[in-house]
Each structure stands twice: as C-alpha cells, then as structure tokens.
Design a protein around this motif. Structure first.
Motif, PDB file in Angstrom:
ATOM      1  N   GLU A  60       2.451   1.878  -3.384  1.00  0.00           N
ATOM      2  CA  GLU A  60       1.506   2.440  -4.359  1.00  0.00           C
ATOM      3  C   GLU A  60       1.388   3.961  -4.202  1.00  0.00           C
ATOM      4  O   GLU A  60       1.132   4.677  -5.159  1.00  0.00           O
ATOM      5  CB  GLU A  60       0.127   1.773  -4.188  1.00  0.00           C
ATOM      6  CG  GLU A  60      -0.989   2.268  -5.116  1.00  0.00           C
ATOM      7  CD  GLU A  60      -0.989   1.628  -6.503  1.00  0.00           C
ATOM      8  OE1 GLU A  60       0.044   1.064  -6.905  1.00  0.00           O
ATOM      9  OE2 GLU A  60      -2.020   1.722  -7.193  1.00  0.00           O
ATOM     10  N   LYS A  61       1.590   4.454  -2.967  1.00  0.00           N
ATOM     11  CA  LYS A  61       1.466   5.896  -2.720  1.00  0.00           C
ATOM     12  C   LYS A  61       2.771   6.656  -2.922  1.00  0.00           C
ATOM     13  O   LYS A  61       2.753   7.888  -2.966  1.00  0.00           O
ATOM     14  CB  LYS A  61       1.008   6.131  -1.268  1.00  0.00           C
ATOM     15  CG  LYS A  61      -0.432   5.829  -1.014  1.00  0.00           C
ATOM     16  CD  LYS A  61      -0.947   6.602   0.194  1.00  0.00           C
ATOM     17  CE  LYS A  61      -0.169   6.233   1.444  1.00  0.00           C
ATOM     18  NZ  LYS A  61      -0.673   6.977   2.616  1.00  0.00           N
ATOM     19  N   LEU A  69      -6.334   3.824  -2.870  1.00  0.00           N
ATOM     20  CA  LEU A  69      -5.240   4.306  -2.027  1.00  0.00           C
ATOM     21  C   LEU A  69      -5.605   4.159  -0.558  1.00  0.00           C
ATOM     22  O   LEU A  69      -6.714   4.506  -0.146  1.00  0.00           O
ATOM     23  CB  LEU A  69      -4.924   5.777  -2.313  1.00  0.00           C
ATOM     24  CG  LEU A  69      -4.235   6.129  -3.628  1.00  0.00           C
ATOM     25  CD1 LEU A  69      -3.912   7.617  -3.645  1.00  0.00           C
ATOM     26  CD2 LEU A  69      -2.973   5.307  -3.850  1.00  0.00           C
ATOM     27  N   LEU A  70      -4.662   3.655   0.229  1.00  0.00           N
ATOM     28  CA  LEU A  70      -4.822   3.568   1.679  1.00  0.00           C
ATOM     29  C   LEU A  70      -4.304   4.874   2.268  1.00  0.00           C
ATOM     30  O   LEU A  70      -3.090   5.097   2.312  1.00  0.00           O
ATOM     31  CB  LEU A  70      -4.023   2.385   2.221  1.00  0.00           C
ATOM     32  CG  LEU A  70      -4.030   2.174   3.733  1.00  0.00           C
ATOM     33  CD1 LEU A  70      -5.387   1.652   4.189  1.00  0.00           C
ATOM     34  CD2 LEU A  70      -2.933   1.200   4.150  1.00  0.00           C
ATOM     35  N   ARG A  72      -9.114  -3.047  -2.428  1.00  0.00           N
ATOM     36  CA  ARG A  72      -8.294  -3.145  -3.641  1.00  0.00           C
ATOM     37  C   ARG A  72      -8.680  -4.354  -4.486  1.00  0.00           C
ATOM     38  O   ARG A  72      -8.705  -4.281  -5.719  1.00  0.00           O
ATOM     39  CB  ARG A  72      -6.843  -3.253  -3.177  1.00  0.00           C
ATOM     40  CG  ARG A  72      -5.818  -3.412  -4.227  1.00  0.00           C
ATOM     41  CD  ARG A  72      -4.433  -3.345  -3.621  1.00  0.00           C
ATOM     42  NE  ARG A  72      -4.146  -2.086  -2.962  1.00  0.00           N
ATOM     43  CZ  ARG A  72      -4.035  -0.915  -3.593  1.00  0.00           C
ATOM     44  NH1 ARG A  72      -4.203  -0.834  -4.894  1.00  0.00           N
ATOM     45  NH2 ARG A  72      -3.771   0.173  -2.910  1.00  0.00           N
ATOM     46  N   ARG A 118      -0.141   1.844  -9.936  1.00  0.00           N
ATOM     47  CA  ARG A 118       1.096   2.613 -10.057  1.00  0.00           C
ATOM     48  C   ARG A 118       2.328   1.727  -9.910  1.00  0.00           C
ATOM     49  O   ARG A 118       3.379   2.035 -10.437  1.00  0.00           O
ATOM     50  CB  ARG A 118       1.118   3.700  -8.973  1.00  0.00           C
ATOM     51  CG  ARG A 118      -0.081   4.636  -9.066  1.00  0.00           C
ATOM     52  CD  ARG A 118      -0.153   5.516  -7.835  1.00  0.00           C
ATOM     53  NE  ARG A 118      -1.221   6.496  -7.932  1.00  0.00           N
ATOM     54  CZ  ARG A 118      -1.414   7.465  -7.060  1.00  0.00           C
ATOM     55  NH1 ARG A 118      -0.599   7.595  -6.027  1.00  0.00           N
ATOM     56  NH2 ARG A 118      -2.413   8.300  -7.203  1.00  0.00           N
ATOM     57  N   GLU A 177       0.833  -1.207   0.000  1.00  0.00           N
ATOM     58  CA  GLU A 177       0.000   0.000   0.000  1.00  0.00           C
ATOM     59  C   GLU A 177       0.868   1.257   0.000  1.00  0.00           C
ATOM     60  O   GLU A 177       0.583   2.230  -0.708  1.00  0.00           O
ATOM     61  CB  GLU A 177      -0.932   0.015   1.224  1.00  0.00           C
ATOM     62  CG  GLU A 177      -1.943  -1.118   1.287  1.00  0.00           C
ATOM     63  CD  GLU A 177      -3.013  -1.017   0.198  1.00  0.00           C
ATOM     64  OE1 GLU A 177      -3.216   0.091  -0.330  1.00  0.00           O
ATOM     65  OE2 GLU A 177      -3.628  -2.049  -0.116  1.00  0.00           O
TER      66      GLU A 177
END
Lengths: 449, 449
Positions: free
Chosen positions: A148-149, B77-78, B65, A192, A145
């Motif tokens: 992804e950010k 998004l977390l 997700r 992403r 997670e």
C-alpha cells in the motif's frame, strides 16, 4: 517419604506424545516429571490458523501445568534438555542442573529442515511454534501494508507475491488461507492497491499435492486450490531463496522437453517443505549408539525403546517407528498426531510392564485416516473404516474437518472460543487476529536463525 | 481527479484521539490519511489484562485498516513519523518518504518515563504496547516457573517477590491481578512451591493510591488491595533498580522520625510510575517554537492548535490542554481516553471550521468521572452527575467497571470474546491466556531498551 521410593518417570516434551504418556500414567504408582521448553501444549494442527490471523494464540495453546493440575503424581518443569546420559540415567538441562530418572520417554518432536540450506530460514520461516506463527503473520500482513505504501508498481507486485513451499497439509492449508485473505478478508480495506492482485504460489517438488492422500483426493485438493486462485507448481524444486525471492527448477512449458530455471520475485515466503527431528535424536545416537534415519529420527525397537536401553523410549515425531501386526510386514508410522498419541499410550503401558517385570508390547498403529482443509467449505477426507476407505471432499468434508479439530482441541474453553471465532469468520470471511505486536521498523520477534 | 483538490487531512496516531478525529470526518469532503506505527488500535484500558494473562491480544486490539474499511475518504498507512515539517506542511517517515498535508492532527500519545533512569527499562518494563504486555506476561509467568525449579529457598523467594512501581490505575490493576494469580489461579498447579507464598508489593511515591480519585475512594482501594494480600508501600521512592531488585527510600518504622533506605530482592518488577509524551512533542517544539511541559506534552492553544500554526492540532496524551468554560478558570485535562476522544472530536470540527473560514471553538472537557478495578468484585467508581458526584465501591462498582469497559471496546466480536472470557474467568479464577511464545533461554521479544 513414601514417594521417594517410587519409580521416577521422566517425559521430555509436552506435545501430543508426551501428554498422552503422562495422562496414561495418571493413576500409576510412579513419580512423573514432564519437562518442556515452552509453558504450553500446542495444538499444532491449527497452528496455521494463528499464522494466518484466524485465531489468537491462546485459543490453540493451553498451559501444560494447568492441564495436569489435578494429577498429583506429576511435576511440570519449564526447562530445555541438552543431553541424555543414557547409562547414568539422568538428563542435563540448559541451566546446568540435572534430572535423574528410572524410565525415560523422549517425545521432543521435530522442527523444520531446510535440507542443508539453513540460511533460507531468514527468508522463509517455517511453522512449528507460536513464535513461528507470529512471524509468518507479521510477514503476511505487513506485505500488504508495504504494498500500500510502495509507489513503484513492480516493487509493489513483489510485496503482493506470496509463496508457500511444500504442498503437504500445512502448505496446502496456508496457501488456501493466504488466498482467502487476499480475495475475501482484505477486500475494500486498501485505497492504493487491490488485494485481489496478490499472487499466491504453492511450490511442490513432487508430482501432486497432499502426497499422503489417495490420488483422487490430491486431484480434488488441487482443483479446490485452483478455484481459490492459488497457482500450484508441481515437480518444481526450489534451488535458492534470498530477500528478493526464489529460484526454482521446474517443468518446461508444454511441448518442450526437460526442465527450466526461473526466478519468482517475492517478499513473503513460507517454508512448509521439510521436517527434521529434534537434536535429541542425534544426542541419543551419540550416547547409545542407536541408529537415526535421514530426518534424524531414532530407529526404535518394536516396543518403542532404544535398542539396548529398555528404560529409554522414543515416541512421536522423534521416532522412526513401525506398526507391527501379526502375520504382516511392519509398516512405517506417519508423523501425525494420532500416531504420537498412540505411541504415548503404549510407552506408558510398557513402562509399567517393565516396572512389573513383564514383557512389553510391540507398537501397533491404528490408522483412522487422513484429512486436510483448503479453505472455506473446502477439504478432503480419507477415512479408514472397517468396511473400507471412505473418501469425500468439499463442503461435507470441511464440516467434518472442523468438528474433528474442535473435538480434539484440549480444554473446554479453547473449543468454545475456536468454534465462536470460526462461526463469525465463516459468516463474514473476517479474521479476528489480524494483530501484530511489533512495528515495521522494530520487529517484535527475534528471527529463527 | 476531483479528490485531488480536496483538503488533505493527516492524522498521526490510531489511538483514541486519532480514531475519533477520523470518524468525525467520515462525511466531510476531505482526503484523510491516518498513519500509525502499529497495525492496530489498542484498547489500552484493558492492556493490563493481556499482561496478566487474562485476555489474548486480539480481544483488545482491532486492525485499524479494518475499522475504516467503509470510510472511503480515509487511507490507512503503517508508518512511523520521524519529523514534522510544520512550515513545509509535510511529515517525514522513517522509510525516507514524505506525506504532505493541509491540516495535521498529531495524536501520537505517550510512552513510559523512567525519570532519567532509562537503564531501569531492562529490569522494570512498562505497559503501553502489546509488546510490553507480552514481556510482562512472560516475566510474571516465568517467575513462578523459575521458582519451581530453584532449590535454594532464598533465591526461590526472590522469584516469588513481584513488585509494581506506581499506584495509579494501571499499577493498582496490575498489583491486584498479580495477587489473584498467586492466590487463586495458580493454586494446586505447582509441586515444589506454593504460589500463595508470593509477595506482591505495590510501591507508590505519593501518600495514597489512585491519587486522581477522592480520598475516600483511595482508602477503599487501599483496603481492597490489602484484602487481596498486596503489600502497599506509600511515600516510598524507588532510588535504584537492577537485576536483583529495588532500592527504596521510605518512611521509617512507627515511632521513628525520618526515612530509611532498604532493598527489596525481586526478579519481577513492573513500571507503572511515569509517562512521557511521544518524541513528536519535542520535535514540534524544535520546528515551531511551541512550549512543551515537563512530560514533553505540547502546550496547545485553547482550540488545540499549535500557537502560530493553526493548521496543526495536537490532541490526547501528547497535548497539555485545558478545558475552557465561560466565566471559569481553565482547568487541566487529565490524560484519560474520554479526554482524548473529546479532543479528537473538536479537532475534527475545528479543521472543518478552518476550511470554511470560520472561527474555531475552544476545548471544553466533559468529565464523566473516574473508575478503577482492583480485582474480582473489587473496584472504585467516582461518577460526575448533574446532581453531584456518585461514589461507590466493591461488587457493584466492579460490575459497572466491567460493563463500561466492554461497552467501549471497539467492535462487536471483541466485546463478545471479552465478555465470554471474563464470564469463565469470573466463575473459575482461571486465566485463559497463560501462553508465552518464547522459551526461558530464547525470550520471544526484543527488549524495550
């Protein structure tokens, strides 16, 4: 009351050893108290499945109290033993109260050892309890997670570098599961990052994985791990762990003599390298003068009692026990669940012998073999049969591993749930317990440290 | 990149409202970002089952997700949103980063409200998240464990007094489950206490239970609760909560006028009395000047947008919304999951209308009715049909409740696991998730406060 005159047997710990002791005394004219600091018996061989989001906690944990519902001579208590007064035949609990006993069976198990580096615990949780499993699950899933950010490619790769330290059965199982999660389970779920870019490293201080196994099976396991995409580093010693990753001392590249130091940037590190006995081992050493070994285990007499204290027995992972066969050298008993169960059985029998004023028996370990799984369809099995060892790997070994574990799971419901979860996971590579109760900012669990 | 020119739709919250919005936009030429502070969608109507040890968490929670794996126009998004910059069309996240949007749907839901007594949270946890459920499970199961250890009869009874505050659907379901655990599940498992001695009190400030239901069904539910052994106190206001129990102001005994104050000694208190909207409601009020009601909900325009900010929509429990039917007075929409889903559907449609430059639609709530369960074979159902209301209770209602809930559970696997768990629990009164990860001394969870 008649029961007040019956011998009082106190069992500390509701793991494999304590449970077996209690069950073996089901029909004996004794009053048993089983004390555990959690409310459940945990099927530890599958705990890595909870940590890697394959199973929900209740699938591998059963309330201890419920398991003994029909055993009228047993009282279950949720409590933590802080001191064993061997001479006074009583134990002290953390709430200040005491429990008296005529016979004691200490089956308090083991926890992880960081070899003197307790500060590593914060950065590299181990796997012994459900809390540990939830913490590892959280770190594993939140690493993807966070990746992804993360806009910075270098920092993103730090999140996607997953390290497992120690290549015993637990480390191998975890590394294999990490690889399957990255290569199969999460595919297509991110926009992403590509979970396939995750690196999974398995770092082992010794020369091979699964050192309790024969060399041929270690080699099989190594190639199965590599097929799953796990980078295995052998003869590699971890020298430091912090929030940024690890420092490792390992073999120099081919053609160069000696060793090199290097760092691995990683935000998700799991410790599967060392175990230490419960602190009750040191407590017994202090109170009885018994010996403990380097791992803190109590060196027991052949009949599993504490030397000089025949009414105190130590079994399971807390015992440094030997198997005694007539005409043969005693051999050390490995720290596995069949060993704990067999010790529990003998401890119960010896308690009854002592009550009857008869001679106790020495422990004899029946070794049925050893097995470990690596992933989907991958496992290694080393069985001891009367006709000699039977060794196999790959798909058949995996099915054998699966059925053996489900068979030994305690309680009908658990078996069915596990089988069903796995049937679906097998077909789809999905993982059914990818749920973390906390948020990124407010972790659900208090840390180990 | 073509996608960069597509309108950006940001959805805050992965509950029923946010999920429905996202799904309704699956085929739209927009780029969706769905932000949630947890990694899972939670099927809240069954959360009380996790709290009362009937279900494992993964049975009612699915990774967000994973639900959107095949929806290519959506990124999950977390993250936690801390501020909505309405004019700047961006939101701020707790990690310091920002997300820009062209259209925003705020579906951040609600939490519990202690009506200004936030110190009560420590002593009386509410039930909104998985963490809450684990904390209630821990307190409930450990209350019986502590009673078994307690030698003083008076203190023992304090552990065996379980209080639920608030007799809405959640409070009624929890009180019913508490009673079944004491009267059925735990029977025979203790040696020093009789779980049957547990008192379960349901304390309600209003004149009846399930006030959203017709009076006849409230009466049915009351008698079903009483049959289960729940003591229901109506018109009883909680005036204080501390570690020892509650202070209550309730009706005087029969024949006496006025009210009396009394205390209830209890070590296990659960709060099901009040909800407050997410703090993002107040944040929107500050940043847009919109109105919020007493519960902190945003008073939205008929089309669910924030007045003056057509690109911002608020739905679900965070919205004070009205249903608009031609020729009729607008009616308030109840805070239930069908309402949130229907709002999500309209919000998605209105976003597309705005993108196309067309007029938006006003929200119209389709009320299919209301249902609540009390326990084994006990439930009340109030359906709205084209032919008029259909009301029933007891066994048929329970089956209807069960099938409706399992049907609406998200994901095939979850449904099957829940059905199987319940089939076994139905036959045996057992509860399959009686597992607490922490110990008495080291609770697994950080407290709410």
């Amino acid at each position: 009351m008649q029961t007040a005159q019956r011998p009082r047997v106190l069992i500390i710990g509701g793991g494999f050893g304590g449970l077996e002791t209690a069950k073996a005394l089901a029909k004996a004219p004794v009053d048993i108290t089983l004390v555990d600091k959690t409310n459940h018996h945990l099927f530890q061989p599958l705990l890595y499945q909870v940590a890697t989001a394959g199973l929900a906690a209740p699938a591998i944990a059963a309330p201890t109290r419920s398991l003994f519902r029909h055993q009228a001579n047993l009282t279950t208590l949720l409590a933590e033993v802080t001191n064993i007064d061997a001479a006074g035949k009583q134990v002290h609990l953390s709430d200040g109260s005491t429990l008296v006993f005529d016979h004691l069976v200490v089956a308090a198990g083991a926890t992880h050892s960081y070899f003197g580096h307790d500060d590593w615990a914060t950065h590299a949780p181990g796997l012994k309890t459900l809390e540990d499993a939830f913490e590892i699950r959280r770190r594993l899933l939140f690493a993807f997670e966070s990746a992804e950010k993360e806009p910075d490619p270098e920092k993103r790769q730090d999140w996607l570098t997953l390290c497992v330290i120690g290549a015993g059965p637990t480390g191998v199982e975890m590394a294999g599961a990490f690889a399957e999660i990255a290569r199969q389970t999460l595919v297509g779920e991110f926009r992403r990052i590509n979970p396939h870019d995750a690196r999974i490293l398995l770092i082992e201080g010794g020369p091979r994985v699964l050192q309790a196994m024969p060399e041929t099976l270690s080699a099989k396991a190594l190639s199965q791990l590599q097929n799953l995409g796990v980078e295995v580093r052998l003869n590699a010693i971890v020298t430091a762990i912090d929030a940024q990753g690890l420092k490792v001392r390992g073999p120099a590249p081919a053609g160069v003599l000696g060793s090199v130091d290097y760092t691995i940037a990683s935000k998700c590190v799991v410790w599967a390298a060392g175990v230490a006995a419960s602190p009750l081992g040191a407590n017994l050493a202090k109170n009885t003068g018994c010996q403990i070994d380097r791992a803190g285990r109590v060196v027991v007499s052949p009949d599993l009692s504490v030397p000089g204290y025949p009414h105190i027995n130590v079994i399971g992972d807390l015992a440094a026990a030997f198997s005694h066969r007539p005409g043969k050298q005693p051999t050390a008993v490995p720290g596995v669940s069949p060993g704990a169960k067999q010790m529990g059985h003998l401890a119960a029998a010896n308690v009854l012998k002592r009550i009857a004023g008869k001679a106790t028996h020495a422990f004899r370990y029946a070794d049925y073999g050893n097995l470990a799984t690596i992933g989907h369809n991958s496992a290694v099995v080393d069985l001891s049969t009367p006709l000699g060892p039977l060794r196999f790997s790959n798909r058949l070994a995996w099915w054998f591993w699966l059925l053996a574990h489900v068979y030994f799971l305690i309680g009908f419901r658990n078996r069915l749930v596990v089988l069903m979860d796995w049937a679906m996971a097998y077909a789809s590579f999905s993982r059914n317990a990818r749920v973390v109760a906390g948020t990124l900012e407010k972790p659900e669990h208090v840390g180990e440290s």
